[in-house]
Design a protein around this motif. Structure first.
Motif, PDB file in Angstrom:
ATOM      1  N   HIS A   2       0.819  -1.033   0.044  1.00  0.00           N
ATOM      2  CA  HIS A   2      -0.130  -0.055  -0.117  1.00  0.00           C
ATOM      3  C   HIS A   2       0.744   1.161   0.091  1.00  0.00           C
ATOM      4  N   ARG A  39      -2.043   1.745   5.710  1.00  0.00           N
ATOM      5  CA  ARG A  39      -2.097   2.636   4.584  1.00  0.00           C
ATOM      6  C   ARG A  39      -1.699   4.053   5.034  1.00  0.00           C
ATOM      7  N   ALA A  70       1.035  -5.440   2.719  1.00  0.00           N
ATOM      8  CA  ALA A  70       0.676  -3.820   3.418  1.00  0.00           C
ATOM      9  C   ALA A  70       1.817  -3.216   3.777  1.00  0.00           C
TER      10      ALA A  70
END
Length: 409
Positions: A2, A39, A70
């Motif tokens: 991300h 994020r 992630a």
């Protein structure tokens, strides 16, 4: 991986959890949050994983891949539980050593600690590195041990952990509570008078992408009552079984569906003792990402939890999951904000005792709720307003930014 949100400076966070990512609870209440927070922030994760879970190579690889995709740094330690107290002390020492090392490596500005054991590790990290410390309490753990019959209030363990609780509250730069009721209780603690740290209420959140209203695979005119999750410990499944028997007596084509891992024999025994026709009961174990699909085949949910004082700080995970799938619930008050939420949103039937008359009346009210036009939409809206994972992530993100000196986002 991300990408971080534009125009925002990432906070470097060490997240410590005594619950492992490979546990069902860790999947829903640790990993889901951390993946969302990654994020915008640089997340380093330190959970304790059970040996049996670590032996599942495929599952281990799957979770590791999720973290890597992630941008989450996942450093797990092995969880020990035998012998009880020495094992916990050993884990505590290992967690402090690993936590301080990881905090220094990643330059942690915030150490976010899930519950009491992790909180002790986080306090040590704060003292060693100067990182701001979040006590994410998850409930009144020492009093849960007493109310659950594990400890006595006169025991050394209880007295020690009440002293620990005091240090966790007083040392916190921010406290997160699952419930408004829990905040009202700890604000009365003598040692917090005039010293209550900043507090946020973030309920047990639900992934609204995984739990959502879905049409049943095949339309059915019969009513299906549903149950998801554990049946032991705090969960009053014998009383649930009484309601199922009442439902079956009232509606000959009604069914009961249970989604559970590891308690199927106990479930059948409790239902059989209550006089429930087991041929009308479906019991299944499914992966976490399939639970929402199974709830889609239910018309309403049910759960009862012992209404002990300590449970005022608890928020049942299954409540948000039922509501997110558009299903009203029958549950008891005296646990967290359950009764208050149901009354305010009109999405459930709260009870205060388990007499046969109360249960029959509550069941009738639940059946009537399911027939109300727009009920599924109302339940979903309540979940979006109160139990959204995205909303919880935003709340945590704002706390991180305030503690790292960036102000509220």
């Amino acid at each position: 991986m991300h990408s971080k949100a534009p125009n925002l400076v990432s906070t470097r966070v060490l997240y410590i959890s005594y619950t492992g990512l490979l546990d069902p609870l860790g999947q829903s209440q640790v990993l889901q949050y951390v993946l969302g927070l990654a994020r915008e922030h640089r997340m380093t994760l330190l959970p304790f994983e059970k040996p049996a879970a670590l032996a599942d190579a495929a599952r281990l690889a799957e979770v590791r891949a999720q973290c890597e995709a992630a941008g989450v740094r996942w450093h797990h330690l092995r969880y020990h539980n035998r012998p009880n107290l020495p094992a916990t002390l050993y884990d505590l020492v290992c967690g402090i050593r690993a936590g301080v090392r990881l905090a220094r490596e990643c330059g942690a500005q915030v150490v976010h600690c899930r519950s009491y054991i992790a909180g002790l590790m986080g306090l040590a990290v704060k003292r060693a590195t100067g990182a701001k410390y979040i006590f994410d309490m998850r409930g009144f753990w020492p009093d849960e041990r007493v109310d659950g019959g594990i400890w006595r209030k006169t025991s050394l363990q209880y007295r020690v952990f009440k002293a620990v609780e005091r240090r966790l509250f007083l040392g916190a730069d921010h406290v997160v509570s699952l419930t408004r009721a829990g905040v009202r209780e700890f604000e009365r603690f003598d040692y917090l008078q005039g010293r209550v740290p900043p507090v946020s209420v973030i309920p047990t959140c639900t992934n609204l992408d995984l739990f959502r209203p879905v049409p049943p695979a095949a339309p059915s005119s019969s009513f299906t009552l549903g149950y998801i999750g554990s049946v032991g410990s705090w969960y009053m499944f014998e009383e649930v079984a009484k309601v199922v028997r009442m439902l079956f007596d009232a509606q000959p084509d009604a069914r009961f569906k249970v989604i559970n891992k590891g308690g199927h024999d106990a479930i059948r025994q409790a239902l059989g003792q209550a006089g429930v026709d087991l041929s009308r009961v479906d019991i299944k174990a499914v992966s976490y990402d399939q639970v929402g699909v199974e709830v889609g085949g239910m018309d309403a949910g049910i759960f009862f939890i012992k209404p002990a004082w300590s449970k005022r700080a608890s928020c049942p995970t299954r409540m948000g999951e039922f509501l997110a799938c558009g299903k009203p619930c029958l549950a008891n008050g005296g646990v967290g904000d359950v009764e208050e939420d149901f009354v305010q949103t009109g999405t459930g039937v709260p009870i205060r005792d388990w007499s046969d008359a109360t249960l029959r009346d509550a069941l009738a009210q639940l059946l009537a709720l399911t027939r109300q036009p727009g009920m599924a939409e109302r339940c979903r809206q309540a979940a979006e307003d109160r139990f959204s994972l995205a909303g919880g992530v935003r709340e945590y993100s704002a706390i991180y930014r305030r503690l790292s000196g960036q102000g509220a986002s």
